[in-house]
Design a protein around this motif. Structure first.
Motif, PDB file in Angstrom:
ATOM      1  N   THR A 143      40.515  17.561  38.473  1.00  0.00           N
ATOM      2  CA  THR A 143      41.544  17.337  39.488  1.00  0.00           C
ATOM      3  C   THR A 143      41.502  18.444  40.542  1.00  0.00           C
ATOM      4  OG1 THR A 143      43.024  16.146  37.985  1.00  0.00           O
ATOM      5  CG2 THR A 143      44.022  17.169  39.912  1.00  0.00           C
ATOM      6  N   VAL A 144      41.406  18.018  41.810  1.00  0.00           N
ATOM      7  CA  VAL A 144      41.392  18.987  42.913  1.00  0.00           C
ATOM      8  C   VAL A 144      42.603  18.814  43.834  1.00  0.00           C
ATOM      9  CG1 VAL A 144      38.895  19.307  42.903  1.00  0.00           C
ATOM     10  CG2 VAL A 144      39.907  17.473  44.296  1.00  0.00           C
ATOM     11  N   LEU A 145      43.339  17.727  43.669  1.00  0.00           N
ATOM     12  CA  LEU A 145      44.537  17.483  44.467  1.00  0.00           C
ATOM     13  C   LEU A 145      45.557  16.756  43.610  1.00  0.00           C
ATOM     14  CD1 LEU A 145      46.128  17.210  47.209  1.00  0.00           C
ATOM     15  CD2 LEU A 145      44.944  15.010  47.489  1.00  0.00           C
ATOM     16  N   ARG A 146      46.793  17.228  43.651  1.00  0.00           N
ATOM     17  CA  ARG A 146      47.870  16.517  42.964  1.00  0.00           C
ATOM     18  C   ARG A 146      49.192  16.886  43.626  1.00  0.00           C
ATOM     19  NH1 ARG A 146      46.956  20.218  37.807  1.00  0.00           N
ATOM     20  NH2 ARG A 146      48.230  22.026  38.385  1.00  0.00           N
ATOM     21  N   THR A 147      50.155  16.004  43.477  1.00  0.00           N
ATOM     22  CA  THR A 147      51.488  16.258  44.003  1.00  0.00           C
ATOM     23  C   THR A 147      52.179  17.320  43.158  1.00  0.00           C
ATOM     24  OG1 THR A 147      51.646  13.968  44.781  1.00  0.00           O
ATOM     25  CG2 THR A 147      53.710  15.198  44.540  1.00  0.00           C
ATOM     26  N   ARG A 148      52.774  18.280  43.812  1.00  0.00           N
ATOM     27  CA  ARG A 148      53.478  19.339  43.089  1.00  0.00           C
ATOM     28  C   ARG A 148      54.606  18.733  42.255  1.00  0.00           C
ATOM     29  NH1 ARG A 148      55.186  24.477  46.490  1.00  0.00           N
ATOM     30  NH2 ARG A 148      52.888  24.615  46.453  1.00  0.00           N
ATOM     31  N   GLY A 149      54.661  19.115  41.004  1.00  0.00           N
ATOM     32  CA  GLY A 149      55.702  18.625  40.114  1.00  0.00           C
ATOM     33  C   GLY A 149      55.360  17.335  39.394  1.00  0.00           C
ATOM     34  N   ILE A 150      54.165  16.789  39.580  1.00  0.00           N
ATOM     35  CA  ILE A 150      53.788  15.573  38.859  1.00  0.00           C
ATOM     36  C   ILE A 150      53.861  15.830  37.360  1.00  0.00           C
ATOM     37  CG2 ILE A 150      51.313  16.098  38.892  1.00  0.00           C
ATOM     38  CD1 ILE A 150      50.776  13.099  39.233  1.00  0.00           C
ATOM     39  N   HIS A 151      54.389  14.882  36.610  1.00  0.00           N
ATOM     40  CA  HIS A 151      54.535  15.075  35.177  1.00  0.00           C
ATOM     41  C   HIS A 151      53.158  15.157  34.514  1.00  0.00           C
ATOM     42  CE1 HIS A 151      55.611  14.283  30.979  1.00  0.00           C
ATOM     43  NE2 HIS A 151      56.845  14.660  31.306  1.00  0.00           N
ATOM     44  N   PRO A 152      52.957  16.094  33.597  1.00  0.00           N
ATOM     45  CA  PRO A 152      51.639  16.258  32.959  1.00  0.00           C
ATOM     46  C   PRO A 152      51.118  14.993  32.293  1.00  0.00           C
ATOM     47  CG  PRO A 152      53.030  18.150  32.489  1.00  0.00           C
ATOM     48  CD  PRO A 152      53.911  17.138  33.161  1.00  0.00           C
ATOM     49  N   ASP A 153      52.011  14.197  31.690  1.00  0.00           N
ATOM     50  CA  ASP A 153      51.551  12.978  31.027  1.00  0.00           C
ATOM     51  C   ASP A 153      51.026  11.973  32.043  1.00  0.00           C
ATOM     52  OD1 ASP A 153      51.425  11.219  28.545  1.00  0.00           O
ATOM     53  OD2 ASP A 153      52.669   9.990  29.870  1.00  0.00           O
ATOM     54  N   LEU A 154      51.705  11.823  33.165  1.00  0.00           N
ATOM     55  CA  LEU A 154      51.227  10.923  34.208  1.00  0.00           C
ATOM     56  C   LEU A 154      49.912  11.431  34.773  1.00  0.00           C
ATOM     57  CD1 LEU A 154      51.531   8.537  36.132  1.00  0.00           C
ATOM     58  CD2 LEU A 154      52.958   9.984  37.598  1.00  0.00           C
ATOM     59  N   ALA A 155      49.817  12.722  35.021  1.00  0.00           N
ATOM     60  CA  ALA A 155      48.572  13.295  35.536  1.00  0.00           C
ATOM     61  C   ALA A 155      47.418  13.036  34.584  1.00  0.00           C
ATOM     62  CB  ALA A 155      48.742  14.791  35.781  1.00  0.00           C
ATOM     63  N   SER A 156      47.656  13.197  33.289  1.00  0.00           N
ATOM     64  CA  SER A 156      46.613  12.968  32.293  1.00  0.00           C
ATOM     65  C   SER A 156      46.168  11.506  32.287  1.00  0.00           C
ATOM     66  CB  SER A 156      47.127  13.368  30.909  1.00  0.00           C
ATOM     67  OG  SER A 156      46.176  13.095  29.907  1.00  0.00           O
TER      68      SER A 156
END
Length: 246
Positions: free
Chosen positions: A23-36
């Protein structure tokens, strides 16, 4: 809140010590489970050598349950040429929306919104720069979607009614494989078909333009001659674009 996450091969990722496909870009505060879950949904398989423009991009609209509730996800996954090590690369950009977000776009449809995001650069085809967190949600333009004669379906299959056949199957919760020659824009075809569906239902039809597993939605696109197309051809729920056969 609408969230985004982008995965590609890079010498340094957002997570300390991570490199390669990360991952090189993500929304700040995105939930770790959703990111995974979004990271895990970033698979891609080249049909042609890396960098070949014939490699299809995957455009999809899928449902993702998570530890913080249900999300609907618009994605673009595709060939990204050669990475920093000289190996084959890919890029996967996801935009995740909660049901309340989706409700605000009911006058459009997910395929039309996906195409708009690609045109505006909201779904990236290349990554440059350092990894970063986005502090504001991605901007989404939702073009109006109204029922009309499906001219693209007509020009490719000779009968615009095939769009209605796919819609009927989707509303019955039946999956259909759509086998298309390389270069056919399935995203535009899906947008035409979704415009036939009522605003209350069109955002409940998941799809992918290039299926790798066969379980990504009601409409499962694939490229003629691919292993998935050969497997799908033996199934009863198959449409072959260009042959007007469903």
């Amino acid at each position: 809140m609408i969230c985004e996450l982008l995965v590609t091969s890079a010498p340094r990722g957002l997570q300390a010590g991570r490199s390669g496909f990360t991952t090189v870009l993500r929304t700040r505060g995105i939930h770790p489970d959703l990111a995974s879950r979004l990271e895990a949904a970033s698979a891609y398989r080249h049909l042609f050598p890396q960098g070949d423009p014939r490699n299809p991009a995957i455009f999809s609209y899928t449902n993702k349950p998570s530890a913080i509730g249900e999300f609907w996800v618009l994605s673009r996954i595709g060939d990204a040429g050669t990475d920093y090590t000289g190996r084959s690369n890919k890029i996967a950009h996801h935009i995740a929306m909660q049901p309340s977000d989706v409700a605000a776009f009911s006058n459009s449809n997910p395929a039309a919104v996906c195409a708009s995001l690609v045109a505006s650069g909201g779904l990236m085809t290349r990554w440059e720069g350092e990894p970063r967190e986005a502090i504001t949600p991605p901007q989404i333009h939702a073009p109006a979607s109204t029922p009309t004669i499906c001219q693209l379906w007509d020009s490719i299959t000779g009968d615009p009614g095939w769009a209605g056949v796919l819609v009927e199957r989707a509303l019955r919760r039946e999956a259909t494989w759509i086998i298309a020659p390389s270069g056919v824009d399935l995203l535009k075809l899906f947008s035409e078909a979704l415009a036939l569906v009522s605003p209350a239902q069109r955002w409940q039809i998941p799809f992918t333009t290039y299926s790798l597993r066969g379980d990504e939605g009601r409409w499962l696109g694939t490229v003629a001659g691919s292993p998935e197309a050969e497997a799908a051809a033996s199934q009863q729920r198959t449409a072959e674009i260009g042959r007007a056969h469903v």
